[in-house]
Design a protein around this motif. Structure first.
Motif: not given
Length: 261
Positions: A70-72, A110, A114
């Motif tokens: 997820r963070d990538e 999530s 973003d």
């Protein structure tokens, strides 16, 4: 893979953004996972979705795909389109956006999105209410950046004016249709984006497949968007679009021959 600054957000996104509209629709869950894995392996970190794609299934599958990374990745989704038969299940009202944002977060598994796009302009909702909702969602950490898709230049500028006048979260990104056969964005949207430092993420860059050359043969009976979905067919029915596509594909063939020789 090359990476680009996304407007003034500070985000670095892959030059190619992978659209997930086929996830759970034309593409099975297995095929969707395989496409995501291959895209990420090639360096793509930018994935676009919407709450209406495959009635929410696209978001669910994308949520599975990003579970361990997820963070990538940079994930976008959208709201505004009708999602069910309820009279309030459409538009940019605070009620509809609040409900759809929570559903999208759950399907994507999530805590945040973003980039959250307003998928269409809503002439029936006070724009200040919509911008205040986005501002609240950003302050809550549920949305990091905001965008609009399929909006005209005057609508975008009005939203920016309202947000800046009221010290609210403003628009970071626009998502217009843009390709060699659909160039309307060049007239007002691109100059606006330059003037206001907005990121631009075009959709349908190959004209829903028209610019690949696969529609150049006569009596094309393949299972494709233009053959099976009326609104795609109407969007690209102009014979001039097909002439442009044919000339473009012919030029590509010549370039390939020159490179190989």
């Amino acid at each position: 893979m090359q990476y680009k600054q996304l407007g003034t957000t500070g985000l670095q996104v892959s030059q190619l953004c992978f659209g997930t509209m086929t996830f759970g629709a034309e593409a099975s869950k297995k095929e969707s996972h395989e496409m995501f894995s291959l895209a990420k392996e090639k360096g793509i970190n930018f994935f676009d979705c919407a709450n209406k794609y495959a009635n929410g299934e696209s978001e669910r599958i994308l949520g599975e795909c990003i579970k361990d990374c997820r963070d990538e990745v940079i994930i976008t989704t959208k709201a505004a389109s009708r999602v069910n038969s309820d009279v309030n299940s459409i538009g940019l009202s605070r009620k509809h956006l609040m409900l759809e944002l929570e559903k999208s977060l759950k399907r994507l598994n999530s805590e945040y999105i973003d980039i959250y796009y307003l998928h269409y302009f809503d002439p029936y909702t006070n724009m200040e209410d919509t911008m205040r909702f986005l501002d609240d969602a950003v302050k809550q950490g549920k949305i990091l950046y905001t965008g609009v898709s399929n909006w005209s230049a005057w609508q975008i500028m009005k939203a920016i004016h309202i947000s800046k006048t009221n010290f609210l979260q403003t628009i970071d990104c626009i998502q217009p249709m843009y390709s060699l056969v659909k160039r309307q964005a060049e007239v007002e949207l691109f100059p606006l984006a330059i003037d206001q430092n907005l990121a631009v993420v075009p959709y349908s860059p190959i004209g829903s497949g028209l610019l690949t050359g696969k529609y150049s043969t006569k009596n094309n009976n393949e299972s494709t968007r233009l053959n099976e979905k009326d609104y795609y067919n109407q969007r690209y029915m102009d014979e001039n679009y097909h002439n442009i596509a044919n000339k473009f594909c012919s030029l590509l063939k010549i370039m390939v021959l020159i490179v190989h020789n």
